[in-house]
Structure formats: structure tokens, C-alpha cells
Scaffold this motif. Structure first.
Motif, short mmCIF file in Angstrom:
data_model
loop_
_atom_site.label_atom_id
_atom_site.label_comp_id
_atom_site.label_asym_id
_atom_site.label_seq_id
_atom_site.Cartn_x
_atom_site.Cartn_y
_atom_site.Cartn_z
N ASN A 390 0.24 -7.09 3.77
CA ASN A 390 0.57 -6.20 4.86
C ASN A 390 -0.56 -5.23 5.22
O ASN A 390 -1.23 -4.70 4.35
CB ASN A 390 1.81 -5.38 4.52
N SER A 532 3.12 -9.43 1.06
CA SER A 532 2.72 -8.55 -0.03
C SER A 532 2.65 -7.13 0.51
O SER A 532 1.88 -6.86 1.42
CB SER A 532 1.35 -8.95 -0.58
N GLY A 533 3.42 -6.26 -0.08
CA GLY A 533 3.39 -4.87 0.36
C GLY A 533 2.19 -4.13 -0.21
O GLY A 533 1.69 -3.18 0.39
N ALA A 534 1.72 -4.56 -1.35
CA ALA A 534 0.59 -3.89 -2.00
C ALA A 534 -0.72 -4.58 -1.59
O ALA A 534 -0.72 -5.71 -1.14
CB ALA A 534 0.76 -3.92 -3.52
N HIS B 405 7.96 1.05 -5.37
CA HIS B 405 6.71 0.93 -4.62
C HIS B 405 7.01 0.89 -3.12
O HIS B 405 7.80 0.06 -2.67
CB HIS B 405 6.01 -0.34 -5.08
N ALA B 406 6.36 1.78 -2.38
CA ALA B 406 6.63 1.87 -0.94
C ALA B 406 6.11 0.65 -0.19
O ALA B 406 6.50 0.40 0.95
CB ALA B 406 5.99 3.13 -0.37
N GLY B 407 5.21 -0.11 -0.82
CA GLY B 407 4.68 -1.29 -0.14
C GLY B 407 5.48 -2.53 -0.47
O GLY B 407 5.69 -3.38 0.38
N THR B 408 5.94 -2.63 -1.71
CA THR B 408 6.50 -3.90 -2.17
C THR B 408 8.03 -3.93 -2.19
O THR B 408 8.60 -4.96 -2.48
CB THR B 408 6.01 -4.21 -3.60
N THR B 409 8.67 -2.81 -1.91
CA THR B 409 10.13 -2.79 -1.94
C THR B 409 10.67 -2.91 -0.52
O THR B 409 10.52 -1.99 0.28
CB THR B 409 10.65 -1.49 -2.58
#
Lengths: 591, 591
Positions: A390, A532-534, B405-409
Motif C-alpha cells: 500500500n 500489504s499494509g506495512a 498495526h495501522a497498516g496491516t489491520t
């Protein structure tokens, strides 16, 4: 006498059920229902069938199953009335060998847990490869889970029950995730190296170019040689690079890898899994004396986490020519510059520009990584195919209204800064959800010096928004900023919103994503696509070559950047199998 | 030559307009339109007519009026091109006598203000009785208003323009709010006494039984004697009690008064206004050698704010027998017990129980108080009749979800504690607004140790809810707690909500409220009923006798518990007139 898939698939129902007897504590109905889905294509297929049966069961049935389990190191263990399977498991986890203090602590936790949730605490505890948790970590996990929401805890209990069943199933088939175990062991061995001050705390911390970090590089390079890589070197920034040559000298290379540095007090799998999974594959190729039409370059990146110096993705960045000379003058907390640290480590700073790869020499880049999120764990699916890394933006914001008396200021005469932020927060939640794959978060939120009887005049907050593509992200950001403006206008508020970070999305190259998808499906694992959020090293390589990532499920709700980060040797085996499958696909395509 | 109401009412339109020439800077149209409402019953009536004309004018007309005003101590003052009225006003406020630093500061503020709002800063500055602001306070107010919202600032400019017109109108009528001026002066003189450490800062702080507090009691008792009270004493808790006897010894008493202690760095009018308004009335009765069928007992309460000791409403509480013996052992910040402080002040602790009043000897209790809120100021109405002192509850709360995790959740897998609170906050706003007179506030709000990239796992917050009656308050609280439960269930959150305060509502006695209403209407002031959001001494007397309060408009957005708290001698005069009216009504009723 071990079972085979063929046997199980061929057996009449009652016999098949008998073959799988004891998978679920006192609950044969789960196995019986799953057997209706025969024939099974793989172990992973059986496991997923079992998961589905339980997911579709009535809540009372699920609860009955949970309650059929013994307490951890509880009365049943002491009075020796456990099932044979449970006895074996609690024994292997060292729970039969507790100190009196540990035992008392666990009894208290059992009592608290049961009082709170109405069912026993369940954790798959069959030794390190089962959960990755030591006796101390088991107790820590227990304490942590005590504060979870009851709904979450019920789901967590069911997931652990599946993990227990998986281990019991492996036993029945005499199945060992041999390569998964090796990957596990490499990670376990590497985790003994930790920065000064953290070993005493039992914490894993490996930051750029510390002694522990250099020891890790040394270990990895040694293992790579053992695995049969043709060339192994520690490069000018500390990356460990292993090259397994192609069948013909003219062959291109597949690049893969991930990072071996960690955050402070991190987990054992973040990054490292993506080094050892392809390493296991190369070892198998080497054992088979097999060369592929392409070479394999496995890179253990020296730096990704930006802990010691603010130079995140230094390792992968160096490979695309993105090494900033000014980083060399950055100082760590002890005043040591990066230049000094690199010289101390014997790295040739002058050679850094030469690390830049010629993308034309590469087929592409793939990366295996632990998910670092809850999705696969909640779905009980071991592998996820990444659709995109992302793109994200971050803002640091402040809303300003007018502080006033909470008793004497009527509702329609307020300029409540916090209510403006509340409205924005709920809009962001809904706007991100509407996209499916996007996320938006207000992680920092506070009314400075707030008083119980004062209408908030100020409210500080942050915004973090991420989406699989830049246009999708930008559309969301534009909507959120427009809503912020609209809320401020309507409520008579003012605001500041400062952009503090902006990163481009890295969508997976379709043909590479498809290779992972084919591999996952071939294993009998359900296909699950996810962004992938990270951020990951693949984002850097993305700038010069096609890339796609594979995620491996993390246990414990997917917790990461935390010592409770966990996975299983079974899942690591599946990652190795998927990676090998991709290699074989590529070999066919490039033959 | 001064104007009379009769003259103005009788004059032909053009002549009447000429009589009122110059009220509004370069804008005769406002006066002309207001004159259509003749005949006027009172000065207050004229003023309100003017206010209404401007309120109904088009926004461009309002803006034109604002822009017709000179800057404060600006170029027009320096070049002597101000209107005669403006010159007089800026002169009296001491602005023609600025130091070079003050002048430079004001020029900078003028420039910043104009850049931000597009019109000049306007403040009615004609000396202390016009605004209560010194030159320093004028500059402070200027700086503070610079950060207001443009909508609010426009309204604030118009209100100040009305205040300027009011002063100019008084001049034309040769009208002096004589008793209002006396009340003003008493407050001004009392404000020289301030606790050690605050005088140096130019701040007003008078806490229980300090030297400044005892000096205030002494001054008040002295003034009461001068006013002709028959008996004056400082009682066993430090209340100053003045009694003006009834015509016949058997007559009952009307009790009135308010507190003379202050919060730290407070305003000059909070509490004290309610002592001096009835004091002025008694002085007039005494001057006229007039006795009423009832006596008047004015009490200057020693303690209401709970600043030095946690014993809020100590003064009024003592009169209803609500003095807690354990308070005596409370220590202040310097370790001095209340008992020691009382002994040091020469108070007879043993006599405290005898302070309890026999309610049968009293007609009731009335209290005049500055509003401490924005309502009257925004409506441009000088007086408000209080319908009830709101009952309130306070809760200290925490919402718990799961940090991730704000990116992966993904959005649908979060348990965001802050979003649960955001939803509750918006519900509280809407639920309180639906009641009209209720208020609900989340004043404290924070995600502890929040990070930009972490979904909030915890959120701490407070709730303050108040309503004019206990059933109304309880219904609101029940709805809010039900919504809290529903939100927590739906979002998978947990919460704690601890009740930290609960106070009963004190609705005004209808017959007493009606007396205030009759008085206000007789003055030509529009009738405006409102609840009191803040607590007052009347709440204590409410427990034993009927009570009703009158509010006086506060300037500067109604700011209170702050040195910028302000009112005008004109409004104080109206309060005196209203109080005298109530006395006359009672005299007729009890004759």
C-alpha cells in the motif's frame, strides 16, 4: 504405522473417522464432518476442511469444544486425568516441570481467565516448533490474552484448537515439515544474537552494524555457503548476498530476500523468514545437483527498520542506487556516525555506488514475509498472496475551537474541537472501509490539558491513510481532507494538517502475483489475496523491476514488532513449498 | 442639553434621527430603522431596538458597519481623523497615551487581525466602567480574539459596536447608571485584595481565610454598615451577614447574597456581583428611610469555589447545617488545616452549628450572578431569568479495544477504542441537544501513548452531563450509558465508566422565578429564561427554602474564571433595578 493420504481417502467413513480419532479433544464430530470433503489433495487440504467444519458449527458447539479442553498445567495435569495427547503436549512444553512460583502463577491465571470468559485458556503448546513460545512466553501470552475481548478470545481459543489438531494430524501421518523445521531452526539460532542491554532482558534487538548484527551476517553467510550457493559475500552496506548460478552463464537472475535487522524487542520472524525460505529451496536444488535456466540471488538485507539511524530500507535501497551520502554523517544515540560504524565493520564505503544492480540482468524480485497483521490468522489460512504494498500518507493535525464552560455553554453555542475530530474519525473509518483494501487511522488523539468540565478548545490528532494504488490513496485523502474542511466550516472550527510522510504504492506485477497464486493453489491452500499494509524491501526493488510478495500467517492475532510474534514450522514448510513451486514454474517458462 | 425619553418619542422622524446622530460610526440607517419602534418605554428598550435592527440587517450591511470603524490606536488616531466620539473613547481608555512598545504591539495586532478577518478589531474601550479592561487587558483581549473563528469574531465586533452605541446613547441622555457605577466601584475596590504571590502577577485570587480573604470580609462588613444595614457580622465560618430589619419585628426575611472568594486568577464579578447588587438596594431603602414588611438578609458567602480546601459551598452549606466536621482536618497546600486557618482568623468553630437557619423565618432566597456563559452575550440581552440550576453527573471512563498495526489491520478487523469514543461523543452531543436545556461534554480525551501507525487499543475520556431536572438528567444518562454499551458490544470493545460526581438539580421556585420575570419585563428588557449550567450557592439554600436566580450578561463571549471576565455598569444598573422591582413586588404581596 503411519497414515497416508491415499489410505485416508479410500477408507469407509467410520474407518476414516477412527484413523483420525483424537484430533479434537472429546469432539469426533468435527473430523467426521470434514471427512465428507474427501478426497483430500494434501495435508493442507485436510486442515482447511477441519477449519471450515468448526467455522460453520453453532456457537454452542464451538463453546462445548473449548470447554472440553483441560486447563493449562491445571488440575487434570496434576491428577493425571488428561487425554494421552494433552499429556504429551503439556509435557513437551515443559509445563509438567514448572517451578512452584510458575505453577502458582499459572493457577491464578487459570482462575482469572475462567472467571472472565467462562472457558479454559487454550494455547497450542507442544514445544518450540509448535508455537515458538518458551515457558516464560507461554505465561506472558496467557497474561496478555486475559485482557482481550471475549469474542476475540473465543476465536483465539478455536484457532489454538486447530493448531493442536494440526500437530496431532501430523503425528498420525508421521509427517514432519522437514524444511519448515530447518527454516524454524535457522531463525531460532539467529535469534541468540542480540544487541548489548537486550540479552539480559531476554529481548531480541539487532540494529544496523552492531556486534550482534555483524554476527548475524556472518552466520547467514556461513549457512549460505553450507547450502551450496556459488558466491556468498557481505557487501559494502552489510547485505549478505548469496548467488546460485543459472544453468547457462547467460541466464538472468531471480532476486529474493528480506532483512535481518530487527526493531527493538522484536520478533524472530519479521524479515528473516524471507531469507531462510529461499535458502532452503536453494539447498534442495543443490542437493539435487539441479540448475535452473536462471540464477537465484538471495539477499539478506542489512537494514530495513530504521532503528539505529533514520535510514530505513538502506539495504535494499543500496541495490537500486538509492543510498544517500548524507546518511553517513547521521549519529546514533551514542554519537557514533554511520560512517564510523561502517568503517568499524570493515565495509568499503567507496564501493556502495557499485552495489546498484542492472535491472536488465534480473527476472524480477519476490519476497516472503510474515504477515504482521491479523487477517490470515483470523481466516485460518496459512498463506496470503500480496496484491500491492500500500501507498501511504501521514498527517499531523490540530483542530481548534473554543474552550468554554461545560455547564454554561449550550450545545448549539459550542465550538468543540474534539467533536470535529470525532466526526472526522468516523468518516475516515467508513471511507476506508468503502474501498475494501484501504485503511485509515487516527492513532494519536488528545485534548491537551483537557478538564472534565471544559468543552475542548483544542484537539491534536494524526491521520494515517494507505491504499493499494496511489490513485486510490489520493482519492481517499482528497475525500478526507474535503470532509475535514466541511466539518470545520460547519462547526466553526479551524485546523492545521501537516503532511509528514508520503510513500508511493507498489502494486504487485500481475504475472508474478499469478505465480504465487498458482503455487498456493497447487498446495491445496485456499487462495487469499491481500494488500500489504506495512512497507517492505520489495517496495525499493519495485522501482526497478517487477515484484510480488507472499505472506505467511502470524499467530497470536498476527502480533508483530513484539516478542510474541509467532508462526509454525508447518506454515514455514508451506512457504518453502510455494517458493519451490514458483521456481519450477519459472524454470518451465524460461526453459 | 440632554435628551429625554419623552422628547425622543415625540419628535418627528428626521428630528429624532438627528437627536441620535453618531450612535453608530458613519451608519445613521441603524438608528433610523430603530426609531420606527417608538414609543420607547426605557433606555433598555431603545438599546434592544437598535440591536434588533442590526441583527436583521444583511451580512454585507453588518460588514460595512464593522469596516466603518477605525483601528484601535491606529492611523486615524495618530492623524487625528477619528470621529469626535471615537477620539473621546480612545482617549479615555488611555490608548492615546501608549508607550512605544505598547503602540508597536497594537499596530502589529491590527495588521494581523485585518489580514486574518478583513475588518478592523473593535472593542468598546471607553474606560473601566465601559469594559472593565485596563490598557494591558485591552491588549490581552486583542491577542486572544485574534485566534477566534471568523464567524465568532464578526458577531463579537457587532456586540462591541452595540456597547459603544450604548455608551454614546447614555451620553446623549445625560444618563448615568449611578447605582450600577457604585456596584462597579465596590467590585473594583474589593479586587485590590489578592492572595500572596498573585498580586505580583496582577492576578485576582482570594481563597478561604487568607489575609486577602479576611480583608475582603472586613471591607464588605464596613460597606454594609455604611449602607445602613442594622446588624452586620462576620459569622463563625467567615460569611459576612448584613440584616436590614423589617417594618415590624415579626416580619420574615428575604435572604440573598453570593460568594466573595474567587478561583485562582479569576474575575472580579463572579459571586461578588450578587453581594453588591442587593447592598445597593438596601442603601436606597435606608436613604429613603423605608422599611419593607420583610427584612433583607444579605450574605456574602465566605467560600464557594473549593480552591484552598475541598469544601465547596462551605459558606452557604453552613446556613443549612451542612458543615462537615471532617473538613476541619483537611490541609491546604502548605499543610495548614482548616481548623488552624479558622482559629488564626479568630472564628468560633464551636458556633458553626448555630449558623443553621430556621427556614420558617424566611420568605425565600434570591441570587444575582454573572452568567459565566455565552448565551446572553450572543443574544445581546442584558439579563436572564434562571429556570433551574442544572443537576449533573460526571464519569471518568476508559474504552479498551485492541492495539494493532495501522497498516496491516483491515478496517473490518479492528477494535479501535478511540472510534468507539468518537461515536459516543457524537451521540452525547445529539442527545443533549435534543433536550434543549441539557448539556453533555467529553472534556478529557486521550489515546495514551498513541502512535501515528497504531490503531488505538485504549482511549481515556470523561463525561459531564447536566440537565435542569433530575429526571431529565437521569433519562439522558441512561440513554448515553445504553449507547455506550451498544457501541462496545457492536465494536467488540470493553469499557469502564466510574461515577465521580452526582449533584441534584435545583429548579427555581415558580413564584420566585415569576417575580424576576416581571421585574425584567418592567425594565423593557426582553425576557429570556435559561438554566444555570454551573453550580451556585442557591443550590444549598434550595434544600430548605424556595429560590430563584437572575443572571447578568458577561462580555467577551461570557468568559469566566478568567481575568477577562467582564460586564458593564449599565448591565449592573439593570440588575439593581430588577432587584428593587422584586423587593417592591414582595412588599405589595406581603403588605
Amino acid at each position: 504405522m503411519t497414515l497416508t493420504l491415499e489410505q485416508l481417502n479410500a477408507a469407509p467413513a467410520a474407518e476414516a473417522a477412527a484413523l483420525l480419532d483424537g484430533l479434537y479433544e472429546h469432539s469426533p464430530w468435527i473430523t467426521e464432518a470434514a471427512l465428507a470433503q474427501r478426497p483430500f489433495r494434501s495435508m493442507a487440504h485436510i486442515k482447511h476442511a477441519l477449519v471450515q467444519v468448526l467455522a460453520q458449527a453453532a456457537p454452542e458447539q464451538q463453546l462445548g469444544l473449548i470447554r472440553a479442553h483441560p486447563e493449562l498445567a491445571g488440575k487434570a495435569m496434576v491428577s493425571k486425568t488428561l487425554t494421552a495427547e494433552s499429556t504429551n503436549e503439556q509435557n513437551k512444553a515443559g509445563l509438567t516441570d514448572c517451578t512452584p512460583e510458575e505453577f502458582a502463577r499459572i493457577q491464578q491465571l487459570n482462575a482469572d481467565y475462567n472467571a472472565r470468559f467462562g472457558f479454559p485458556f487454550i494455547l497450542a503448546v507442544r514445544g518450540p516448533r509448535g508455537t515458538g513460545l518458551t515457558k516464560k512466553e507461554i505465561i506472558d501470552t496467557f497474561a496478555r490474552r486475559l485482557s482481550n475481548h471475549p469474542d476475540f478470545e473465543r476465536a483465539e481459543a478455536l484457532r489454538n484448537i486447530h493448531r493442536i489438531a494440526e500437530i496431532r494430524l501430523n503425528d498420525k501421518f508421521g509427517y514432519e515439515p522437514v524444511l519448515g523445521n530447518d527454516v524454524w531452526d535457522w531463525q531460532e539460532k539467529l535469534s541468540v544474537h542480540t544487541d548489548p542491554g537486550y540479552a539480559e532482558l531476554g529481548q531480541l534487538t539487532v540494529t544496523y552494524l552492531t556486534d550482534a548484527h555483524r554476527a548475524c551476517a556472518q552466520r547467514i553467510s556461513h549457512w549460505m555457503r553450507d547450502c551450496g550457493f556459488d558466491e556468498v559475500e557481505i557487501d559494502a552496506v552489510g547485505n549478505v548476498v548469496g548467488r546460485y548460478r543459472p544453468a547457462a552463464e547467460s541466464g538472468k537472475y531471480l532476486m529474493t530476500g528480506s532483512h535481518y535487522d530487527t526493531v527493538r524487542n522484536g520478533g524472530k520472524y519479521d524479515g528473516r523468514l524471507g531469507i531462510f525460505v529461499p535458502m532452503a529451496c536453494v539447498r534442495e536444488l543443490h542437493r539435487q545437483h539441479r540448475r535452473l535456466p536462471f540464477g537465484i540471488e538471495v539477499v539478506a538485507f542489512a537494514e530495513e527498520e530504521g532503528q539505529r539511524y533514520k535510514a530505513t530500507f538502506l539495504g535494499s535501497g543500496a541495490l537500486i542506487g538509492d543510498f544517500k551520502q548524507e546518511w553517513l554523517d547521521q549519529k546514533d544515540a551514542d554519537g557514533i556516525t554511520m560512517r564510523e560504524a561502517m568503517e568499524h565493520a570493515g565495509l568499503c564505503i567507496a564501493d556502495i555506488p557499485r552495489l546498484r544492480r542492472d535491472a536488465a540482468q534480473y527476472l524480477g524480485f519476490v519476497e516472503v514475509h510474515i504477515e504482521q497483521g491479523p487477517v490470515l490468522n483470523e481466516l485460518d489460512i496459512p498463506l496470503g498472496v500480496v496484491t500491492s504494498i500500500n501507498g501511504g500518507v501521514r498527517y499531523v493535525c490540530e483542530m481548534t475551537g473554543m474552550a468554554s464552560h461545560a455547564g454554561t455553554t449550550p450545545m448549539d453555542r459550542r465550538r468543540d474541537a474534539a467533536l470535529g475530530v470525532a466526526e472526522l474519525a468516523l468518516y475516515m473509518e467508513q471511507r476506508a472501509a468503502q474501498d475494501g483494501d484501504s485503511v485509515a487511522t487516527i492513532g494519536m488523539l488528545q485534548v491537551p490539558n483537557g478538564s472534565i468540565n471544559v468543552v475542548p478548545g483544542r484537539c491534536q490528532f494524526s491521520m494515517d491513510m494507505r491504499a493499494p494504488t496511489d490513485p486510490q490513496r489520493d482519492a481517499m485523502v482528497a475525500d478526507v481532507l474535503a470532509r475535514l474542511e466541511e466539518i470545520a466550516q460547519r462547526r466553526g472550527l479551524q485546523y492545521k494538517a501537516e503532511l509528514s510522510m508520503k510513500a508511493a504504492a507498489a502494486p504487485s506485477a500481475p504475472e508474478w502475483q499469478q505465480r504465487w497464486e498458482a503455487a498456493v493453489q497447487a498446495l491445496g491452500v485456499p487462495l487469499y489475496r491481500m494488500p500489504s499494509g506495512a512497507g517492505h524491501d520489495a517496495m525499493k526493488l519495485h522501482e526497478v523491476m517487477p515484484q510480488a510478495m507472499l505472506f505467511v500467517r502470524g499467530l497470536n492475532g498476527g502480533i508483530s514488532h513484539n516478542p510474541l510474534e509467532s508462526s509454525t514450522a508447518d506454515d514455514m514448510q508451506l512457504a518453502v513449498d510455494a517458493f519451490a513451486h514458483v521456481l519450477n514454474q519459472l524454470a518451465q517458462e524460461t526453459a
